[in-house]
Design a protein around this motif. Structure first.
Motif, PDB file in Angstrom:
ATOM      1  N   ILE A   8       0.841  -1.201   0.000  1.00  0.00           N
ATOM      2  CA  ILE A   8       0.000   0.000   0.000  1.00  0.00           C
ATOM      3  C   ILE A   8       0.876   1.251   0.000  1.00  0.00           C
ATOM      4  CG2 ILE A   8      -1.718   1.305   1.307  1.00  0.00           C
ATOM      5  CD1 ILE A   8      -2.791  -1.481   2.262  1.00  0.00           C
ATOM      6  N   ASP A   9       1.953   1.234   0.753  1.00  0.00           N
ATOM      7  CA  ASP A   9       2.885   2.370   0.748  1.00  0.00           C
ATOM      8  C   ASP A   9       3.480   2.582  -0.638  1.00  0.00           C
ATOM      9  OD1 ASP A   9       2.428   2.872   3.423  1.00  0.00           O
ATOM     10  OD2 ASP A   9       4.281   1.899   4.108  1.00  0.00           O
ATOM     11  N   LYS A  10       3.760   1.498  -1.349  1.00  0.00           N
ATOM     12  CA  LYS A  10       4.317   1.620  -2.704  1.00  0.00           C
ATOM     13  C   LYS A  10       3.273   2.181  -3.668  1.00  0.00           C
ATOM     14  CE  LYS A  10       7.850  -1.823  -2.134  1.00  0.00           C
ATOM     15  NZ  LYS A  10       9.119  -1.494  -2.692  1.00  0.00           N
ATOM     16  N   ALA A  13       3.226   5.826  -2.927  1.00  0.00           N
ATOM     17  CA  ALA A  13       4.451   6.449  -3.441  1.00  0.00           C
ATOM     18  C   ALA A  13       4.377   6.624  -4.958  1.00  0.00           C
ATOM     19  CB  ALA A  13       5.672   5.628  -3.050  1.00  0.00           C
ATOM     20  N   ALA A  14       3.789   5.662  -5.653  1.00  0.00           N
ATOM     21  CA  ALA A  14       3.628   5.781  -7.106  1.00  0.00           C
ATOM     22  C   ALA A  14       2.730   6.968  -7.443  1.00  0.00           C
ATOM     23  CB  ALA A  14       3.051   4.493  -7.693  1.00  0.00           C
ATOM     24  N   GLY A  15       1.704   7.159  -6.643  1.00  0.00           N
ATOM     25  CA  GLY A  15       0.822   8.306  -6.846  1.00  0.00           C
ATOM     26  C   GLY A  15       1.538   9.628  -6.627  1.00  0.00           C
ATOM     27  N   LYS A  16       2.347   9.683  -5.590  1.00  0.00           N
ATOM     28  CA  LYS A  16       3.101  10.916  -5.316  1.00  0.00           C
ATOM     29  C   LYS A  16       4.107  11.194  -6.429  1.00  0.00           C
ATOM     30  CE  LYS A  16       2.564  10.636  -0.337  1.00  0.00           C
ATOM     31  NZ  LYS A  16       3.188  10.319   0.944  1.00  0.00           N
ATOM     32  N   ALA A  17       4.753  10.156  -6.927  1.00  0.00           N
ATOM     33  CA  ALA A  17       5.719  10.325  -8.015  1.00  0.00           C
ATOM     34  C   ALA A  17       5.021  10.819  -9.277  1.00  0.00           C
ATOM     35  CB  ALA A  17       6.451   9.009  -8.280  1.00  0.00           C
ATOM     36  N   ALA A  18       3.869  10.262  -9.580  1.00  0.00           N
ATOM     37  CA  ALA A  18       3.121  10.698 -10.757  1.00  0.00           C
ATOM     38  C   ALA A  18       2.718  12.162 -10.630  1.00  0.00           C
ATOM     39  CB  ALA A  18       1.891   9.814 -10.954  1.00  0.00           C
ATOM     40  N   THR A  69      -1.819  13.399 -13.376  1.00  0.00           N
ATOM     41  CA  THR A  69      -2.585  13.803 -12.195  1.00  0.00           C
ATOM     42  C   THR A  69      -3.723  12.824 -11.923  1.00  0.00           C
ATOM     43  OG1 THR A  69      -2.021  16.131 -12.455  1.00  0.00           O
ATOM     44  CG2 THR A  69      -4.020  15.638 -11.203  1.00  0.00           C
ATOM     45  N   ASP A  70      -4.410  12.397 -12.978  1.00  0.00           N
ATOM     46  CA  ASP A  70      -5.480  11.409 -12.810  1.00  0.00           C
ATOM     47  C   ASP A  70      -4.935  10.107 -12.232  1.00  0.00           C
ATOM     48  OD1 ASP A  70      -7.228  13.263 -13.874  1.00  0.00           O
ATOM     49  OD2 ASP A  70      -7.339  12.300 -15.850  1.00  0.00           O
ATOM     50  N   TYR A  71      -3.801   9.664 -12.748  1.00  0.00           N
ATOM     51  CA  TYR A  71      -3.164   8.444 -12.231  1.00  0.00           C
ATOM     52  C   TYR A  71      -2.780   8.631 -10.763  1.00  0.00           C
ATOM     53  CZ  TYR A  71       0.203   4.646 -11.704  1.00  0.00           C
ATOM     54  OH  TYR A  71       0.888   3.548 -11.263  1.00  0.00           O
ATOM     55  N   ALA A  72      -2.222   9.783 -10.442  1.00  0.00           N
ATOM     56  CA  ALA A  72      -1.838  10.064  -9.051  1.00  0.00           C
ATOM     57  C   ALA A  72      -3.059  10.001  -8.140  1.00  0.00           C
ATOM     58  CB  ALA A  72      -1.176  11.439  -8.956  1.00  0.00           C
ATOM     59  N   ASN A  73      -4.151  10.590  -8.573  1.00  0.00           N
ATOM     60  CA  ASN A  73      -5.378  10.560  -7.770  1.00  0.00           C
ATOM     61  C   ASN A  73      -5.902   9.139  -7.607  1.00  0.00           C
ATOM     62  OD1 ASN A  73      -5.347  13.347  -7.445  1.00  0.00           O
ATOM     63  ND2 ASN A  73      -6.652  13.705  -9.216  1.00  0.00           N
ATOM     64  N   ASP A  74      -5.821   8.351  -8.679  1.00  0.00           N
ATOM     65  CA  ASP A  74      -6.266   6.955  -8.599  1.00  0.00           C
ATOM     66  C   ASP A  74      -5.416   6.155  -7.612  1.00  0.00           C
ATOM     67  OD1 ASP A  74      -8.207   7.492 -10.493  1.00  0.00           O
ATOM     68  OD2 ASP A  74      -7.112   6.538 -12.151  1.00  0.00           O
ATOM     69  N   MET A  75      -4.101   6.358  -7.636  1.00  0.00           N
ATOM     70  CA  MET A  75      -3.220   5.639  -6.718  1.00  0.00           C
ATOM     71  C   MET A  75      -3.468   6.067  -5.273  1.00  0.00           C
ATOM     72  SD  MET A  75      -1.438   3.458  -8.468  1.00  0.00           S
ATOM     73  CE  MET A  75      -2.994   3.233  -9.299  1.00  0.00           C
ATOM     74  N   THR A  76      -3.671   7.350  -5.057  1.00  0.00           N
ATOM     75  CA  THR A  76      -3.967   7.843  -3.703  1.00  0.00           C
ATOM     76  C   THR A  76      -5.281   7.256  -3.203  1.00  0.00           C
ATOM     77  OG1 THR A  76      -2.745   9.886  -4.112  1.00  0.00           O
ATOM     78  CG2 THR A  76      -4.364   9.930  -2.319  1.00  0.00           C
TER      79      THR A  76
END
Length: 103
Positions: A8-10, A13-18, A69-76
């Protein structure tokens, strides 16, 4: 969280990187960097090519930044969902294990 917190942390982190990528590329204007007109080379064959590149690049960065940004929001959202619903994390997330005899 039964060992899924690292996964879950990864995801988070992927969302934050995106989002960092979106923040960097969002304000860029590649087309704007190409000069209008003859670009100081009157009569050169490259003028038409520069105009073509400028037209091709116009408006391309914003949709890419929006996608990040959409990907980041989805990961979050996924990370928050899995932190809230442990049964979903157990169902959806798998910890990789090497087959027996392999190390």
């Amino acid at each position: 969280m039964a060992g899924y917190e690292v996964i879950i942390d990864k995801i988070a982190a992927a969302g934050k990187a995106a989002q960092r990528v979106a923040d960097v590329i969002g304000p860029l204007d590649f087309a704007g960097a190409i000069p209008d007109g003859d670009a100081g080379m009157p009569g050169a064959r490259a003028i038409g090519k520069l105009a073509s590149v400028k037209q091709s690049w116009a408006g391309k960065v914003k949709p890419i930044a929006t996608g990040f940004t959409d990907y980041a929001n989805d990961m979050t959202s996924a990370a928050e969902f899995y932190r809230t619903y442990e049964d979903a994390a157990q169902h959806d997330l798998r910890q990789f294990q090497l087959p027996k005899g392999m190390s």
